[in-house]
Design a protein around this motif. Structure first.
Motif, PDB file in Angstrom:
ATOM      1  N   ASP A 205     -15.432  -0.374  11.023  1.00  0.00           N
ATOM      2  CA  ASP A 205     -14.177  -1.122  11.208  1.00  0.00           C
ATOM      3  C   ASP A 205     -13.409  -1.292   9.900  1.00  0.00           C
ATOM      4  O   ASP A 205     -12.894  -2.378   9.607  1.00  0.00           O
ATOM      5  N   LEU A 206     -13.324  -0.220   9.109  1.00  0.00           N
ATOM      6  CA  LEU A 206     -12.571  -0.290   7.858  1.00  0.00           C
ATOM      7  C   LEU A 206     -11.078  -0.337   8.148  1.00  0.00           C
ATOM      8  O   LEU A 206     -10.548   0.499   8.882  1.00  0.00           O
ATOM      9  N   ASN A 207     -10.404  -1.312   7.562  1.00  0.00           N
ATOM     10  CA  ASN A 207      -8.951  -1.419   7.651  1.00  0.00           C
ATOM     11  C   ASN A 207      -8.385  -1.535   6.247  1.00  0.00           C
ATOM     12  O   ASN A 207      -8.989  -2.164   5.366  1.00  0.00           O
ATOM     13  N   CYS A 208      -7.236  -0.927   6.023  1.00  0.00           N
ATOM     14  CA  CYS A 208      -6.556  -1.113   4.752  1.00  0.00           C
ATOM     15  C   CYS A 208      -5.060  -1.216   5.011  1.00  0.00           C
ATOM     16  O   CYS A 208      -4.505  -0.471   5.817  1.00  0.00           O
ATOM     17  N   GLY A 209      -4.447  -2.175   4.369  1.00  0.00           N
ATOM     18  CA  GLY A 209      -3.017  -2.393   4.508  1.00  0.00           C
ATOM     19  C   GLY A 209      -2.472  -2.959   3.211  1.00  0.00           C
ATOM     20  O   GLY A 209      -3.225  -3.410   2.334  1.00  0.00           O
ATOM     21  N   GLU A 210      -1.149  -2.960   3.095  1.00  0.00           N
ATOM     22  CA  GLU A 210      -0.532  -3.343   1.821  1.00  0.00           C
ATOM     23  C   GLU A 210       0.626  -4.285   2.053  1.00  0.00           C
ATOM     24  O   GLU A 210       1.356  -4.171   3.046  1.00  0.00           O
ATOM     25  N   VAL A 211       0.780  -5.241   1.151  1.00  0.00           N
ATOM     26  CA  VAL A 211       1.957  -6.095   1.122  1.00  0.00           C
ATOM     27  C   VAL A 211       2.224  -6.479  -0.328  1.00  0.00           C
ATOM     28  O   VAL A 211       1.302  -6.820  -1.080  1.00  0.00           O
ATOM     29  N   ASP A 212       3.479  -6.361  -0.725  1.00  0.00           N
ATOM     30  CA  ASP A 212       3.893  -6.762  -2.067  1.00  0.00           C
ATOM     31  C   ASP A 212       3.047  -6.079  -3.141  1.00  0.00           C
ATOM     32  O   ASP A 212       2.626  -6.688  -4.124  1.00  0.00           O
ATOM     33  N   GLN A 213       2.758  -4.776  -2.919  1.00  0.00           N
ATOM     34  CA  GLN A 213       2.037  -3.917  -3.856  1.00  0.00           C
ATOM     35  C   GLN A 213       0.570  -4.319  -4.060  1.00  0.00           C
ATOM     36  O   GLN A 213      -0.066  -3.910  -5.025  1.00  0.00           O
ATOM     37  N   THR A 214       0.034  -5.109  -3.142  1.00  0.00           N
ATOM     38  CA  THR A 214      -1.399  -5.406  -3.130  1.00  0.00           C
ATOM     39  C   THR A 214      -2.000  -4.788  -1.877  1.00  0.00           C
ATOM     40  O   THR A 214      -1.485  -4.978  -0.774  1.00  0.00           O
ATOM     41  N   VAL A 215      -3.091  -4.029  -2.058  1.00  0.00           N
ATOM     42  CA  VAL A 215      -3.778  -3.404  -0.933  1.00  0.00           C
ATOM     43  C   VAL A 215      -4.958  -4.285  -0.537  1.00  0.00           C
ATOM     44  O   VAL A 215      -5.757  -4.697  -1.384  1.00  0.00           O
ATOM     45  N   TYR A 216      -5.037  -4.576   0.752  1.00  0.00           N
ATOM     46  CA  TYR A 216      -6.112  -5.403   1.293  1.00  0.00           C
ATOM     47  C   TYR A 216      -7.050  -4.512   2.104  1.00  0.00           C
ATOM     48  O   TYR A 216      -6.612  -3.806   3.020  1.00  0.00           O
ATOM     49  N   LEU A 217      -8.330  -4.553   1.756  1.00  0.00           N
ATOM     50  CA  LEU A 217      -9.352  -3.801   2.482  1.00  0.00           C
ATOM     51  C   LEU A 217     -10.280  -4.779   3.192  1.00  0.00           C
ATOM     52  O   LEU A 217     -10.610  -5.840   2.650  1.00  0.00           O
ATOM     53  N   SER A 218     -10.719  -4.408   4.389  1.00  0.00           N
ATOM     54  CA  SER A 218     -11.729  -5.203   5.095  1.00  0.00           C
ATOM     55  C   SER A 218     -12.619  -4.261   5.887  1.00  0.00           C
ATOM     56  O   SER A 218     -12.199  -3.175   6.289  1.00  0.00           O
ATOM     57  N   TRP A 219     -13.858  -4.673   6.122  1.00  0.00           N
ATOM     58  CA  TRP A 219     -14.838  -3.836   6.811  1.00  0.00           C
ATOM     59  C   TRP A 219     -15.930  -4.722   7.381  1.00  0.00           C
ATOM     60  O   TRP A 219     -15.958  -5.941   7.143  1.00  0.00           O
TER      61      TRP A 219
END
Length: 608
Positions: A205-219
């Protein structure tokens, strides 16, 4: 064009083909080279996983290629070839005039001819390939073979290779050779793919997304790791302790893409990697795979969160329905408006920045109504009130709760004969009403009559069997499967009387079951198994629909050994019954807050 997997034919043709190449290949082209490259998406896999390996012809010099002999080998202790796609069938591949190949079963025929040790199911195995194209090609990066492998389930942690077998003149294999249209042998190189097999499963369940030039990863961790490694664009950037399920990378550059690789570690073992790509555009990414679908009389929304949002708002027709926390990935609209096109969207918020998803549209039809033909007042019984109600409607302009039920002969219209026929059935042994009768159901011949939307909940349900008392599903001694996923909330009364020191909740998405005791004794009604995956409530009634008498109930039960039931499920025991006693059993979820207290289950009934 000739295709063959016959082993003897393959052996003969390959021998001829190799001799031809050796004869014609007395001259070679120096300084230029054909490369036969193997490509895989990852180099680490767990036992039982499958992957694809592609053979590609690289021809950066633009040489003219007409013929090819090649073989691809692997260790059967680690890998099993499942399927093969060959040139001519692959998109962008050249068309062969002659194509001769073989491989071990199940992908090929195998056999005892040629290099038969390659397909005997032990040790080194290989796919052999010989082809002559209909015309020469000079393009670069030409696909030739696609192979699907499975990592053998019994393989242990270790390394293995996909490569090219060494020459073996005893079976006619002299190595990989490419020729041009004039028969000149072209210098040819082959590649090796090194693979690792790890018994440690990969993160999920790896997800990666970005907002305001910060990348957020979760798994998620399928097992407990001691460490997590994070790589970005091929470079190691962080090591986290096991149990940490998210990471923030603040080094995004607008207008770029970042490729991330996550690896779980336990002791000396590394898991296979998982990958994702984040596009750095400064915008907040909204949840993905957003969908809406009818769920009985409700609407089910589901989505996947790409970021650890502060909150997610559910909107219908642009108005906020509910505000959920970041862990929610589904929502049930309990009160949608039938007969309209519903428009749902999600508004996600992170660090003060909000973004709204695309709209999911759904037309929710006016639900068909369950009714019993002849039960004009929708109280669950046929009696004198029903024909009188019809007569009052026809001649003194009285109310008509359910015109379809009053249409005794189902001819699509109401007249005096409907009331007369119902009186005849009730009091002089006349014929029975048309279906649905004696159990509730849908009108088999839809017409313009219908039932008022405001009719009693005894007959107005989702339209699914079991949704209301009047359409209860028959159950017997033993295990009885059910599913509350499509059920709606019934309005019938219940309370905690007789609940054996437990309490009932909302009776969410309840289903009705109909039980008649086949013998006398002491009965047990149990949901107390792992087959029921939600916090349940259960109520037992006697009487008839519309005139129910609560006899017993249970919220959180205990099993026969006095231990709490799993997931706070229900069990009613020591319930005396006599042969022929009739009961309604009502099963629902404790509440609707979590949106998950519904689903399949098994009700087990015993009588001792």
């Amino acid at each position: 064009m000739l295709h063959s997997k016959n082993a003897q034919f393959v052996h003969q043709k390959l021998a001829i083909f190799c001799s031809l190449l050796l004869t014609l290949g007395a001259t070679t082209l120096s300084g230029q080279q054909i490369e036969l490259e193997l490509n895989v998406s990852s180099t680490t896999y767990s036992p039982g996983e499958t992957f694809v390996a592609d053979l590609v012809l690289l021809n950066s010099a633009g040489l003219s290629v007409r013929g090819l002999q090649h073989a691809i080998s692997w260790d059967s202790e680690y890998l099993q070839l499942l399927n093969v796609e060959l040139t001519g069938d692959l998109e962008g591949s050249p068309v062969p005039e002659i194509l001769i190949w073989n491989a071990p079963p199940p992908a090929g025929l195998g056999g005892d001819q040629g290099c038969s040790s390659w397909w005997d199911g032990t040790g080194l195995e290989a796919l052999s390939l010989g082809l002559i194209l209909t015309e020469s090609i000079s393009a670069d990066a030409v696909p030739l073979v696609r192979m699907e492998f499975r990592v053998v389930g019994s393989s242990n942690n270790g390394t293995t290779q996909i490569s090219t077998p060494d020459p073996d003149l005893s079976c006619g294999w002299i190595g990989s050779i490419a020729t041009d249209s004039q028969g000149m042998v072209l210098p040819t190189s082959t590649s090796v793919v090194d693979l690792s097999v790890s018994n440690l499963p990969r993160p999920t369940d790896l997800n990666c997304g970005e907002v305001d030039q910060t990348v957020y990863l979760s798994w998620l961790e399928p097992v407990a790791y001691s460490q997590i490694e994070i790589h970005r664009d091929g470079n190691f950037i962080a090591q986290l302790p096991g149990g940490v399920l998210s990471f923030e990378d603040p080094d995004g550059v607008l207008g770029t893409e970042r490729a991330y690789r996550i690896i779980g570690i336990s002791g000396s073992l590394e898991s296979p990697e998982v990958n994702c790509i984040a596009t750095i555009d400064g915008d907040l990414e909204t949840p993905s795979t957003f969908s809406c679908e009818q769920n009985g009389a409700t609407v089910l929304l589901t989505w996947e969160n790409l970021l650890p949002y502060d909150q997610v708002e559910v909107l219908r027709q642009g108005e906020v329905l509910s505000v959920l926390d970041a862990t929610a990935n589904s929502f049930i609209d309990q009160n949608p408006i039938p007969g309209t096109t519903l428009q749902y969207s999600l508004r996600s918020t992170l660090s003060g920045i909000s973004a709204e998803s695309e709209v999911c549209e759904l037309f929710l039809p006016i639900p068909d109504v369950l009714f019993i033909r002849g039960d004009v007042d929708s109280d669950g019984e046929l009696n004198l009130v029903d024909p009188v109600t019809t007569l009052q409607y026809l001649f003194v302009f009285g109310d008509m709760p359910c015109a379809s039920a009053a249409d005794f002969n189902d001819d699509g219209s109401l007249d005096l004969s409907d009331a007369v026929n119902l009186l005849d059935f009730l009091f002089t042994g006349g014929g029975a009403p048309e279906a649905p009768f004696p159990l509730a159901g849908l009108d088999p011949t839809p017409d313009s009559l219908g039932c008022d939307a405001g009719c009693d909940d005894v007959t107005c349900g989702s339209g699914f069997p079991g949704d209301e008392c009047i359409s209860a599903l028959t159950v017997t001694i033993g295990g009885n499967e059910f599913d509350t996923s499509l059920m709606t909330d019934s309005s019938d009364a219940y309370d905690n009387t007789g609940c054996e020191s437990t309490f009932l909740g909302q009776m969410y998405a309840d289903i009705w079951l109909d039980f008649t005791a086949p013998v006398s004794g002491v009965a047990s009604f149990s949901l107390c198994t792992e087959d029921v995956e939600f916090d349940s409530d259960m109520v037992i009634y006697s009487g008839s629909c519309g005139q129910l008498v609560q006899e017993a109930c249970n919220g959180d039960g205990v099993d026969e050994f006095g231990e709490p039931c799993p997931l706070l499920t229900s069990r009613i025991s020591d319930f005396p019954v006599n042969q022929g006693d009739h009961y309604f059993i009502r099963v629902g979820g404790f509440d609707s807050v979590s949106q998950v207290e519904l689903g399949p289950g098994v009700l087990t009934i015993t009588i001792d």
